[in-house]
Scaffold this active site. Sequence first.
Site, PDB file in Angstrom:
ATOM      1  CG  HIS A  12       9.574   3.139  -1.789  1.00  0.00           C
ATOM      2  ND1 HIS A  12       8.752   2.179  -2.326  1.00  0.00           N
ATOM      3  CD2 HIS A  12       8.872   3.703  -0.766  1.00  0.00           C
ATOM      4  CE1 HIS A  12       7.586   2.179  -1.673  1.00  0.00           C
ATOM      5  NE2 HIS A  12       7.636   3.090  -0.715  1.00  0.00           N
ATOM      6  CD  GLU A  26       7.063   6.339  -0.418  1.00  0.00           C
ATOM      7  OE1 GLU A  26       6.407   5.981  -1.419  1.00  0.00           O
ATOM      8  OE2 GLU A  26       6.965   5.793   0.700  1.00  0.00           O
ATOM      9  CD  GLU A 146       3.031   5.242   4.425  1.00  0.00           C
ATOM     10  OE1 GLU A 146       3.465   6.212   3.769  1.00  0.00           O
ATOM     11  OE2 GLU A 146       2.991   4.080   3.970  1.00  0.00           O
TER      12      GLU A 146
END
Length: 234
Positions: A12, A26, A146
């Site tokens: 991101h 995030e 993750e």
Amino acid sequence: MAEFVQVLDAGHGGHDPGAVANGLREKDLTLKIALYTRDYIHELYEGVKVYLTREQDVFLSLSERAAFANRLGATHFCSIHINAGGGDGFESFIYRGSYANKSKTNALRNALHDVIIAETGFKDRGKKEANLAVLRETTMPAVLTENGFIDNKNNADFLKSDANLRKIALAHAHGLAKAHGWKPKAKPVPKPSTSGKVFYRVVAGSFADRENAEKRVRELKAKGIESFIDEYRA
Ligand SMILES: [Zn+2]
């Protein structure tokens, strides 16, 4: 010797914050973990050059991230993300389906995954496969991590600590090193004194004869001056 080119991809960025919860975004966490991981790898291992897809809070499309690694001729690609959706712990992904270097890609992922679980204490959600653009479009072995759930209170509390982000980063460095067989850098030879302090020694005579030296020590001691004999060879 050809250098190992490791690309790290902080998920991101810019107008895309990724998952947001518990006062965390995030994109900020992934950038810190990626930067720390790069620094740990350069500090600890020989013959590895790390490139980041982004080093700042900027937006890059998924295809741009993959193209960056392909252009560099990277040896390995690792994309770093934080999860969301109500789970707990760590999971990793490789590209789904069948492709030429899949067993190698999976072996590299397994080594990285196991080290991250061992070093972070995250609950192990498993080694997974998915059709993700950065994994599909990169031409070298690629993995996506993750690292906890931003919307899980316990995971978020863990991710709020900079020390824990460094722990996750160090686990990535150790895990990638184990996967790829990177050689640790030689430790610098420790200097005898690191304090930099200077000391002064008072010499009250040098004697070829041990007996004369002992006599001088007795004289000094009689005057209340602490002394000892230090042997040396001329
Ligand atoms: Zn993400």
